[in-house]
Design an enzyme around this catalytic site. Structure first.
Site, short mmCIF file in Angstrom:
data_model
loop_
_atom_site.label_atom_id
_atom_site.label_comp_id
_atom_site.label_asym_id
_atom_site.label_seq_id
_atom_site.Cartn_x
_atom_site.Cartn_y
_atom_site.Cartn_z
CG HIS A 108 98.12 -3.29 -17.31
ND1 HIS A 108 99.21 -3.08 -18.13
CD2 HIS A 108 97.07 -3.53 -18.13
CE1 HIS A 108 98.84 -3.21 -19.40
NE2 HIS A 108 97.55 -3.49 -19.43
FE1 FES Z 1 101.16 -3.09 -17.48
FE2 FES Z 1 102.81 -1.12 -16.75
S1 FES Z 1 101.46 -2.21 -15.54
S2 FES Z 1 102.47 -1.93 -18.72
#
Ligand code: FES
Length: 144
Positions: A108
């Site tokens: 993410h």
């Molecule tokens: Fe979501 Fe690393 S940014 S698990």
């Protein structure tokens, strides 16, 4: 889990060695002087530059988040949802302008500097965790 010994005698500047401790990846990176210098330059972009959040060992609460400035040790698990971030020794400035190296989580998009400190504005809430460890001698670390 048993503690794990890591031999860093052959670890070159910029390199990372990965070991497993309690089923988790643990990273050991030898940072260059240039990287250490750079760490002081972007505190304003970090969520918790001084690692004041709980769950950080005492020896992570200094400028370098390490016992020895050049040797950085962290659990290689994103503090968001547990993916393992990618070490970008050369191309991190594509993620954060002006910062040459760091860790990028592909899941993410969380971003961490070379002390494992999380940049603001990404999903990960905390800096990367520094595991308990001690130096048995100059080239041997005991993790755990
Ligand atoms: Fe979501 Fe690393 S940014 S698990």
């Amino acid at each position: 889990g048993a503690p794990v010994e890591v031999d860093i005698s052959k670890l070159e500047v910029g390199q990372m060695v990965r070991v497993e401790w309690r089923g988790k990846p643990v990273w050991v990176v030898r940072r260059s002087d240039a990287i250490l210098k750079e760490l002081g330059g972007h505190d304003g972009q970090l969520r918790d530059p001084s690692s004041e959040e709980p769950q950080q060992p005492m020896y992570a609460q200094n400028e370098y988040r390490s016992v020895k400035p050049e040797i950085f040790i962290a659990v290689g698990i994103c503090t968001h949802l547990g993916c393992s971030p990618t070490y970008l020794p050369d191309s991190f400035s594509e993620q954060v302008s002006g910062v040459s190296a760091g860790f990028f989580c592909p899941c993410h998009g969380s971003k961490f500097d070379m002390a494992g400190r999380v940049f603001a504005g990404v999903p990960a809430p905390l800096n990367l965790v520094v595991p308990p460890h001690t130096f048995l001698d100059d080239n041997t670390i005991l993790v755990g």
